[in-house]
Design a protein around this motif. Sequence first.
Motif, PDB file in Angstrom:
ATOM      1  N   THR A 192       1.225   1.887  -1.139  1.00  0.00           N
ATOM      2  CA  THR A 192       2.292   1.002  -0.702  1.00  0.00           C
ATOM      3  C   THR A 192       3.397   0.967  -1.748  1.00  0.00           C
ATOM      4  N   GLU A 193       4.587   0.650  -1.299  1.00  0.00           N
ATOM      5  CA  GLU A 193       5.721   0.570  -2.210  1.00  0.00           C
ATOM      6  C   GLU A 193       5.536  -0.548  -3.227  1.00  0.00           C
ATOM      7  N   GLU A 194       4.847  -1.611  -2.825  1.00  0.00           N
ATOM      8  CA  GLU A 194       4.649  -2.758  -3.714  1.00  0.00           C
ATOM      9  C   GLU A 194       3.710  -2.426  -4.864  1.00  0.00           C
ATOM     10  N   GLU A 195       2.627  -1.704  -4.570  1.00  0.00           N
ATOM     11  CA  GLU A 195       1.618  -1.430  -5.594  1.00  0.00           C
ATOM     12  C   GLU A 195       1.901  -0.160  -6.398  1.00  0.00           C
ATOM     13  N   HIS A 196       2.500   0.827  -5.768  1.00  0.00           N
ATOM     14  CA  HIS A 196       2.773   2.102  -6.443  1.00  0.00           C
ATOM     15  C   HIS A 196       4.197   2.553  -6.130  1.00  0.00           C
ATOM     16  N   PRO A 197       5.201   1.823  -6.627  1.00  0.00           N
ATOM     17  CA  PRO A 197       6.587   2.118  -6.235  1.00  0.00           C
ATOM     18  C   PRO A 197       7.058   3.514  -6.622  1.00  0.00           C
TER      19      PRO A 197
ATOM     20  N   TYR B  20       5.210   6.086  -4.423  1.00  0.00           N
ATOM     21  CA  TYR B  20       5.720   5.924  -3.060  1.00  0.00           C
ATOM     22  C   TYR B  20       7.088   6.580  -2.921  1.00  0.00           C
TER      23      TYR B  20
END
Length: 230
Positions: free
Chosen positions: A178-183, A186
Motif C-alpha cells: 500500500t502507498e501508506e505502508e510502503h510509499p 509503491y
Amino acid sequence: MSEPVKLIGCFGSPVVHRAELALRLKGVPYELITEDLNNKSELLLKHNPVHQKVPVLLHGDRPAICESLVIVEYVDEAFDGPPLMPADPLARAAVRFWASFMDKECRESMWMALWTDGEEQAGAISAAKANLTLIEGQLPDGKMFFGGDTIGFLDIAVSGIAHWMEIFEEIAGVRLLTEEEHPTLYRWAREYTANQTVRQCLPDRGRLLAALAPSRDIFVSIAKTMSAHK
C-alpha cells in the motif's frame, strides 16, 4: 548476420516477463514461442529436460539457457546495449543477493499471506510486509528505479511486485503493498509499469486476472502443501 534468438515462454508468466524485458532493454530481436504448459511441446522437453519449465532462451546453435535470472545475466553479457548489472563487483553481488531474497523468502511469505487463513495468515502477512520493507530499502535515494535512473537487473528481478501481486491481491482479497505502508516501493511499482519498454511485454491486466482467478483453489492448495512441509 546475427544469430537468431528464440524465447520459449507462455502467457502471463512473471518469469517469462523477466527474460522478455531483458531482451527488449538490450534491443535484441527475438521470436517468442508460446508454450502450453498443460501439453508441453517436444521443443521445451528437449531444451529443459531437468525442470520442463519456461522461460528457455535459444541463441543460435548454443546450448539452451534456462531459469529467468540466469537468462537475464546471459543477455546482459552476450549482447550490446545498456548494461543491466552494475559495473562494480560488490554492487553486482548485492543485486544478486536481493534477487535471490525475492525468489525465496519474499515470494514464499507473500504466497502464504495471500492463500492461507487465520493465525498462519496473520503471521505471513506480517512477514511479507517486513520483507517488502527490506526490498524497499534497496531503492537508491532520489532515484526512480533500483538500477538508478534506468531499469536494471534488480528491477527485473522484483517486477512481480509491480504487476502480478496486485492481481493476486484482488483475487485473494488481501492487501500487502500500500502507498501508506510502503510509499517508495509503491511509487516504484507505478513507475515500472508505466515504462514504455516494460509495457511492451506486460500481459494485459484484465486478461491476466481472468486467466488466474479460476485457479484460486489451486493456489490455496499449494499454500497448504508449503505449510505442511515447513
